[in-house]
Design a protein around this motif. Structure first.
Motif, PDB file in Angstrom:
ATOM      1  N   TYR A   1       1.140  -1.097   0.081  1.00  0.00           N
ATOM      2  CA  TYR A   1      -0.211  -0.436   0.038  1.00  0.00           C
ATOM      3  C   TYR A   1       0.915   1.433  -0.361  1.00  0.00           C
ATOM      4  CZ  TYR A   1      -3.855  -3.517   2.119  1.00  0.00           C
ATOM      5  OH  TYR A   1      -4.717  -4.520   2.038  1.00  0.00           O
TER       6      TYR A   1
ATOM      7  N   ARG B   1      -5.494  -7.731   2.398  1.00  0.00           N
ATOM      8  CA  ARG B   1      -6.098  -7.015   1.835  1.00  0.00           C
ATOM      9  C   ARG B   1      -6.875  -6.575   3.213  1.00  0.00           C
ATOM     10  NH1 ARG B   1      -8.366  -7.698  -4.026  1.00  0.00           N
ATOM     11  NH2 ARG B   1      -9.046  -5.666  -3.915  1.00  0.00           N
TER      12      ARG B   1
ATOM     13  N   VAL C   1      -8.628   3.099   0.799  1.00  0.00           N
ATOM     14  CA  VAL C   1      -7.809   2.298   0.350  1.00  0.00           C
ATOM     15  C   VAL C   1      -8.506   2.589  -1.005  1.00  0.00           C
ATOM     16  CG1 VAL C   1      -6.521   0.003  -0.130  1.00  0.00           C
ATOM     17  CG2 VAL C   1      -6.008   1.050   1.921  1.00  0.00           C
TER      18      VAL C   1
ATOM     19  N   GLU D   1      -7.935   1.558  -5.742  1.00  0.00           N
ATOM     20  CA  GLU D   1      -7.108   0.673  -6.498  1.00  0.00           C
ATOM     21  C   GLU D   1      -7.194   1.293  -7.711  1.00  0.00           C
ATOM     22  OE1 GLU D   1      -6.997  -4.131  -8.866  1.00  0.00           O
ATOM     23  OE2 GLU D   1      -8.755  -3.092  -7.365  1.00  0.00           O
TER      24      GLU D   1
ATOM     25  N   HIS E   1      -2.335  -3.067 -11.306  1.00  0.00           N
ATOM     26  CA  HIS E   1      -3.519  -2.413 -10.400  1.00  0.00           C
ATOM     27  C   HIS E   1      -1.770  -2.619  -9.276  1.00  0.00           C
ATOM     28  CE1 HIS E   1      -7.280  -3.909 -12.487  1.00  0.00           C
ATOM     29  NE2 HIS E   1      -6.324  -3.565 -13.039  1.00  0.00           N
TER      30      HIS E   1
ATOM     31  N   PHE F   1      -2.940  -0.540  -4.811  1.00  0.00           N
ATOM     32  CA  PHE F   1      -3.358  -0.228  -3.905  1.00  0.00           C
ATOM     33  C   PHE F   1      -2.592   1.204  -3.157  1.00  0.00           C
ATOM     34  CE2 PHE F   1      -4.663  -4.425  -2.668  1.00  0.00           C
ATOM     35  CZ  PHE F   1      -6.382  -4.619  -3.694  1.00  0.00           C
TER      36      PHE F   1
ATOM     37  N   VAL G   1      -0.401  -5.132  -8.014  1.00  0.00           N
ATOM     38  CA  VAL G   1      -1.373  -6.453  -7.111  1.00  0.00           C
ATOM     39  C   VAL G   1      -1.990  -7.424  -8.342  1.00  0.00           C
ATOM     40  CG1 VAL G   1      -3.940  -6.931  -6.563  1.00  0.00           C
ATOM     41  CG2 VAL G   1      -2.713  -4.542  -6.293  1.00  0.00           C
TER      42      VAL G   1
END
Length: 97
Positions: free
Chosen positions: A9, A25, A60, A62, A70, A72, A96
């Motif tokens: 993240y 997640r 968060v 995406e 992708h 986060f 991701v």
């Protein structure tokens, strides 16, 4: 057995701007605040207060880059204020997908 999957993240904005964190997640990333309450000394017969760490919560989202990867992004700000793809390159976080 299913191993738990961890994700990177990237925080944009706020006191943790530019820092990356790794975790399961989650829709809300909670990070310890930079300033915490000071510890106190108590007499032997005096009950101690419980010190609870101060947390900062980031929502968060995406983010999908032009190449289809992708990532986060954790933020409480409007992402149009940042060059998100440049920040991702600087941080070196893993996609991701």
């Amino acid at each position: 057995m299913n191993e738990p999957k961890y994700f990177d993240y990237l925080v944009l904005g706020g006191e943790h701007h530019g820092k990356s964190y790794n975790g399961l997640r989650t829709p809300i990333l909670e990070v310890r605040a930079n300033s915490q309450p000071m510890a106190r000394l108590y007499a032997r017969d005096e009950p101690a207060q419980i010190t609870v760490p101060v947390l900062v919560s980031y929502r968060v989202v995406e983010h999908i880059c032009g190449d289809g990867k992708h990532f986060f992004i954790a933020t409480n700000d409007d992402l149009t204020n940042f060059d998100v793809e440049e920040e991702i390159l600087k941080s070196g976080i893993s996609p991701v997908n």
